[in-house]
Design a protein around this motif. Sequence first.
Motif, mmCIF file in Angstrom:
data_model
loop_
_atom_site.group_PDB
_atom_site.id
_atom_site.type_symbol
_atom_site.label_atom_id
_atom_site.label_comp_id
_atom_site.label_asym_id
_atom_site.label_seq_id
_atom_site.Cartn_x
_atom_site.Cartn_y
_atom_site.Cartn_z
ATOM 1 N N LEU B 16 0.832 -1.205 0.000
ATOM 2 C CA LEU B 16 0.000 0.000 0.000
ATOM 3 C C LEU B 16 0.870 1.260 0.000
ATOM 4 O O LEU B 16 0.568 2.242 -0.677
ATOM 5 N N THR B 17 1.940 1.222 0.766
ATOM 6 C CA THR B 17 2.846 2.373 0.794
ATOM 7 C C THR B 17 3.454 2.588 -0.587
ATOM 8 O O THR B 17 3.503 3.723 -1.101
ATOM 9 N N ASN B 18 3.877 1.502 -1.170
ATOM 10 C CA ASN B 18 4.474 1.592 -2.493
ATOM 11 C C ASN B 18 3.458 2.164 -3.483
ATOM 12 O O ASN B 18 3.752 3.108 -4.228
ATOM 13 N N GLY B 19 2.236 1.596 -3.448
ATOM 14 C CA GLY B 19 1.188 2.076 -4.339
ATOM 15 C C GLY B 19 0.906 3.549 -4.130
ATOM 16 O O GLY B 19 0.735 4.325 -5.076
ATOM 17 N N PRO B 65 8.223 7.597 10.788
ATOM 18 C CA PRO B 65 7.429 8.808 11.028
ATOM 19 C C PRO B 65 7.381 9.724 9.800
ATOM 20 O O PRO B 65 6.386 10.417 9.585
ATOM 21 N N GLU B 66 8.448 9.695 8.998
ATOM 22 C CA GLU B 66 8.471 10.520 7.797
ATOM 23 C C GLU B 66 7.319 10.128 6.874
ATOM 24 O O GLU B 66 6.679 10.973 6.251
ATOM 25 N N LEU B 67 7.061 8.827 6.788
ATOM 26 C CA LEU B 67 6.017 8.333 5.894
ATOM 27 C C LEU B 67 4.635 8.574 6.493
ATOM 28 O O LEU B 67 3.691 8.929 5.795
ATOM 29 N N VAL B 68 4.535 8.374 7.797
ATOM 30 C CA VAL B 68 3.249 8.609 8.468
ATOM 31 C C VAL B 68 2.791 10.026 8.201
ATOM 32 O O VAL B 68 1.645 10.289 7.830
ATOM 33 N N ARG B 69 3.721 10.942 8.339
ATOM 34 C CA ARG B 69 3.396 12.357 8.168
ATOM 35 C C ARG B 69 3.122 12.682 6.705
ATOM 36 O O ARG B 69 2.137 13.339 6.374
ATOM 37 N N ASP B 70 4.003 12.180 5.848
ATOM 38 C CA ASP B 70 3.906 12.520 4.434
ATOM 39 C C ASP B 70 2.629 11.968 3.801
ATOM 40 O O ASP B 70 2.018 12.618 2.968
ATOM 41 N N LEU B 71 2.237 10.770 4.209
ATOM 42 C CA LEU B 71 1.029 10.158 3.629
ATOM 43 C C LEU B 71 -0.223 10.563 4.417
ATOM 44 O O LEU B 71 -1.308 10.041 4.173
ATOM 45 N N ALA B 511 7.218 0.116 6.732
ATOM 46 C CA ALA B 511 6.780 0.743 5.483
ATOM 47 C C ALA B 511 7.943 1.328 4.680
ATOM 48 O O ALA B 511 7.735 1.857 3.595
ATOM 49 N N ALA B 512 9.142 1.227 5.215
ATOM 50 C CA ALA B 512 10.288 1.770 4.489
ATOM 51 C C ALA B 512 10.578 1.003 3.198
ATOM 52 O O ALA B 512 10.882 1.630 2.170
ATOM 53 N N PRO B 513 10.493 -0.335 3.175
ATOM 54 C CA PRO B 513 10.754 -1.027 1.907
ATOM 55 C C PRO B 513 9.815 -0.554 0.802
ATOM 56 O O PRO B 513 10.258 -0.326 -0.341
ATOM 57 N N ALA B 518 9.398 2.452 -4.208
ATOM 58 C CA ALA B 518 8.711 3.446 -5.038
ATOM 59 C C ALA B 518 9.707 4.463 -5.587
ATOM 60 O O ALA B 518 9.648 4.865 -6.754
ATOM 61 N N ARG B 519 10.648 4.869 -4.760
ATOM 62 C CA ARG B 519 11.643 5.841 -5.209
ATOM 63 C C ARG B 519 12.458 5.287 -6.382
ATOM 64 O O ARG B 519 12.709 5.981 -7.371
ATOM 65 N N GLU B 520 12.831 4.010 -6.288
ATOM 66 C CA GLU B 520 13.607 3.414 -7.370
ATOM 67 C C GLU B 520 12.776 3.270 -8.646
ATOM 68 O O GLU B 520 13.270 3.479 -9.750
ATOM 69 N N ILE B 521 11.502 2.899 -8.487
ATOM 70 C CA ILE B 521 10.628 2.726 -9.653
ATOM 71 C C ILE B 521 10.461 4.067 -10.376
ATOM 72 O O ILE B 521 10.599 4.176 -11.602
ATOM 73 N N LEU B 522 10.191 5.101 -9.578
ATOM 74 C CA LEU B 522 9.974 6.423 -10.179
ATOM 75 C C LEU B 522 11.237 6.909 -10.881
ATOM 76 O O LEU B 522 11.182 7.567 -11.919
ATOM 77 N N ARG B 523 12.352 6.531 -10.296
ATOM 78 C CA ARG B 523 13.624 6.895 -10.914
ATOM 79 C C ARG B 523 13.752 6.239 -12.292
ATOM 80 O O ARG B 523 14.122 6.885 -13.276
#
Lengths: 393, 538, 520
Positions: B16-19, B65-71, B511-513, B518-523
């Motif tokens: 879900l995070t990746n999506g 926490p970075e992801l919790v906040r960002d999402l 949720a870091a993986p 996602a960062r690598e895919i977008l790259r």
Amino acid sequence: MAGADERMLLTTPFHSRVAAACETNCWGNWKGYTTPNSYIDVELEYFAIRSTTGVFDLSPMGKYRVTGPDAEAYLNRLITRDVSKIREKRVGYTVWCDDEGQVLDDGTIFHLGPNDYRICAYARAIDWLLWSAEGFDVCVEEETQNVAALAVQGPTSCAALMAMGLSGLDALKPFGIEYFDFEGEQLMVSRTGFTGDLGYELWIAPEKAEDLWDRLFAAGAPHIIKPFGMEALEMARIETGFIQAGVDFIPAEETIRQGRSRSPFELGLDWLVDLNKPVFNGRKALLDEKSRGSRYRFAILDVAGNKPANNSFILKNGKQVGVVTSAAWCPTAKTNVALAQLEMPHGAIGEELVAEIYYQRELHWTKVNAPCKVLESPVFDPPRRRQTPALPY
Amino acid sequence: MKKYDAIVIGAGHNGLTNGAYLAKAGLDVAVLERNSYIGGATVSRELYEGWTYSNCSYVCSLLRPELVRDLELPRHGLQVVPYGGGVTFMRNGDYYGNFYDHERQYREMARHSKRDANAYERYTADVMKQTRLIRPFLLKTPPDPTSLKLRDLKDLMEYGKSFMDLGEAGLIDALKFWTKSVGDFLDEYFESDVIKAHLGGTGVIGTALGVYSPGTAYVLLHHYMGDVDGNVGSWGFARGGMGSVAEALAKSFQGFGGEIICDADVDQIIVRNGKARGVALKNGTELYADTVVSNLDPKRTFLDVMDEKDLPGEVIKKAQNFKIRGSSGKLNIALDGLPSFTGLDQGSPLMLGDYHFSDSLPRIERAYDDWKDGTWSKDPYVDVLIPTQTDPTMAPPGKHMMTVFVQYCPPKVHGNDWTAEDKAGFEKSVIDQIAAHSPDFKDLILHCETRTPKEIEAEVGLTEGNIFQGELTFDQLLFNRPFPGYAQYRGPVKGMYMCGSGTHPGGGVMAAPGANAAREILRDLRKPNTVPEGYADD
Amino acid sequence: MTDYDVLMVGAGHNGLVCAHALAKSGRKVLMLEAGDVAGGCAATREFAPGFSVSSCAQWLTQLSPRVMDSMSLVDHGLQFAARDLASVSLAEDGDHLVLRGAKLEGANISAEDQLAYEDFSARMMRFTKILAKAFSTRAPKLVESNFADRLTLIKLGLGLKLLGKNDMNDLMRIILINMYDVMEENFDHPRLKALLSLDGMLGSHMGPRSPNTVFGYLYRRVGNLFGYDGPAQLRGGMGALADAMVASCKAAGVEIRCGEAVASIDSEAGQVTGVTLASGEQFSGKLVVSNVDPVTTFQYLVGYRNLETGVVRSVSNIRNKSGTAKLHLALSGLPSFAGLSAELTGHRLVIAPDMNYAERAFNAVKYSEYSKEPVMDISIPTVNDPGLAPDGQHVISAIVQFAPHEPEGGWDGHRQAFTDIVLDLLERYAPGIRGLVTASELLTPQDLEKEFGMTGGHWHHGELSLDQVMMMRPFHGANQYSTPVNGLYLCGAGSHPGGGVMGLAGLNAANEIIKRVGAA
């Protein structure tokens, strides 16, 4: 401690008396003990120390007993000073370091008798003290809870204590120890303290603590005796230039980040380091630092103006060269003092620097760049501190 | 059939995070879930009326926490409530308690050993030194040490620098720590058996190793490196159960326009001309996308939903050799009331935390010996929590829910499939252990769900029921996770990626993986990066 | 009495190697050995009238050729009784598995396993080369590194890169894991897996499932690079190596005094000043080299009180508890192992039926118990070297794992019980062997500790586990042979790279001393 609730912070043997005297009901936590931040008013308490007599409950101070045939050898390996120079019935201020020559804590060593010493320290230390005991024929035990202690400090302190019956106390030299009888119990008195003034510390079995407090305050009343709390002590110790573990330096074993600990040289404690001693913790590293040079220098700063420079950056030509670790307006010396850590080569006596001070009045924040100057010695250091026989007031 | 920009297989928290990050970048993304409900191992399930079970993962700390906040997960309903306490009950009737307050904790430790109470301060500082080393790399793609690419070299330099910053002594301490057993590590600080057992248990949670197996000190660290509101090492409950994490992620994902398709059991990733083209479902449907991301574990990914002919032989061998061992079981229990524990006051703050019943490291080690022999531990190491003392939403008022994590429990019993009898035996060994310290416990049980690795695998899809999607040993960490050469989330087939806990930095509901993938895919897609940088640890 | 440039404490084989090199560099070396003979773990001893045995190390598997050559050991009388011996994994039913070089025979070993082993072995040899490179020099410092250290690091890094991507990846993965998994990945035959994993755990406190055992395996395989395609046996037992080394040292001018126990290494203000013998005799010197283990060196000889507390902590934290016992048997005749050809009787015989058996054997020692069914590495040296026993009679020397350093209540109450366990086990493989036994001696870890002066009885002077190798050996501050005491150096197995009759710790130490102190 009878009746104590194990869930709550510990109370000292003087607690009933301290609590009764503590009108502000303002408490803090000192190494797990409930201790008053103030009793009545910080300013008044401070002036009790400087003008009459102030009493401070010192019981939470960490106390460790070192006994056995190797006691002196053990301490000599442990601390930076030469313990053999602390004669019996004498006290020495010292620091101890880790192998890297970084300060673990400062404290006092009491030479109680043959092969019998007490270490008083701020940080908890039993783990290090026991590790250090490997290979020595010594017994090292924590005795914090076994000894009740009061600091009795100020110009009339000797008179007050003599009025309580401690005859001949005025002959006791600074850093000396004397024993008295107190209702059949041994009362140890040392001419020591953390205020930079004439003063004594009283050490007694916890069972006699309340009696001691009562008799001391009764006998001392004509000499204007008052209890004082943590905040007044803080003012007094900054004024006299004493550093505090956890404030002016972080005990080396508690640091997590590389380079945040300090050596004795960097804390202005060169005089405590006897590099002629053959073996002691940190010796190699300190010898090395001596030849290589230190990273930091401790400085007492005279800051212009009357705004305490708490948490200030210290600047030189606009560039940050240090930070203030403790600061206070000193009411007796009428000086604005800051204790600071400066990057080398800064901090030579007389150097002029700038303290970046932020302060607020009614939520209006102001920044001042206050000129400051490195002092040679503390601003408060009265002759009565050392005079023997001690003066009556 | 519709063609998506990207398909993510598995609606676990990482899928879900990746999506969410792919959708945030403007891609048309579908997340496929085999079950009729989402969450993977972050689920809340009502298996007994009125009770909500976090029946897989059960506590929360590592979630970045970075992801919790960002999402904006709080806006989507996620609330993580910290809990304190915790206790290890001893055979002699005493206990060791873990108090939230530093001084209370000190007094409790000193009750068992004054020296240990003091050494704990040094221990904490030393563990923190190691967590500081790893935390900055959680939201970063591990560099490939065999590569000569500029980016890898630069990243390697960064790793190198943070190691060099430790100084010679610090670096050696770190190397020792990372290769040492948790038992040996604790022996260097403590003398009290119960204190060592209390601290050491986390070194084997979810891991098919014993407390004396080298490498387990890291597992301990893995449980220390999270935080709740900046309190490093703290743990909390997700209000409403761990399913709240998945629900909030799902809402965030859907908010970016993503689509979740449940009951979509993927049969195979479609590969044409060496490129991922989509997925074929077991029901015959095909869904297409040029980017296919697997949230499944590496074994399931390469040995199950991919065709052997589409993969290089070495990848198959690596997947076969990937260590993903079932070593844990779980009991979820509905209770008619709050059980009492011998020696502990009802309402003690210790009850809010984790309970253990192993009072020495050798006892935990013997539990591991049973697992090595192919059976469940007769005297298991358990991690018990009653979250309903903190979270009012999971059981009716006055009633309680207990989660029991059990180490060790094998995927097969002496090489054979679990029988009903085995399962009952396993359940009994756990319940008896708790009941030995809680006289009213058995009478309060209204319902008990017992999960051996077999059930966890069948339901969640984790191979052997391994909670981390692969052992957290150093040979499978950083640039070795899941296997050397494939640690940058890219699969061996163009357009195919991995985003599960089987990739860096591993499991534990971080949720870091998912975000890193996602960062690598977008790259690769030359899209702007939507994944936030990690907070600096200063 | 300061006629010596170097005072060496202990005359084990590493000490002899080091002393020889120092003497060659022009220094006058005095070695002080507590025992009656020099050689340390390279020893032959009569344990029953007429019966002698290699009393500690029983096989020569990895003596560095640099040591062989520089000390001219062959010229000084070293003779092999047998070389490149096979390893035989015994089966109770007599269908033994034989590993000869890279060839497997017997026990229905499959062609797949044979091929897999050849491939595996070749791969391990590639990895071993990097290890050998690291072993041949001091362990580099990483942060405070100087030119020499950086050169070592570059060489090692280059060696890794030259392996190629696949091998490099594989090495970085398996070096951290256990033999159990690596064996499962590669082979089918249970006894092959057990036989190889035994090499990863010999002398250690680890079982096949313990991570780091692959390192232990590679460590032993370094011997292949040194020309040992299987264990070797010296004529006269391992003591013959000591004799040759002593002869070589004497020829180089080293003075060796046995039966002279050093009571203390003396220091003043962090500088070594000499040594004092148990007899009270003192030798002063500015350069002292200790061949004894680091715990003995620092705790008992230098004395913790002369070191800083952090060093004390580091020394205390060295793990050196052995789990290995030695069994010596005097036999009235050659035992007959079911199904074992007479030729193979003189080779290395191993009892380790499968990895789980070995793991269970290990389980016991974690709780200070001994294995109910131990694993064994057996040598019948008299087959190749009859002179060790009276005519027609034999001795057995066996490594037995696992035995705790101290079982509950002490060894006295357990010695016979454990001896019986081992003899019963042997009886299962060699029926009738009990009837041949005329004398037996069990050396527990405590006995080995006492006889060879190794704290914990560990033949590597400290567990050879990843957290105790390279720059972590023996601890930060003593990892390049120099120590926190100026002028005091280490040269024993407790230093990089470790023990096992390799000689490199001694040779590296000598090089380091010569470099630091300068040519004499």
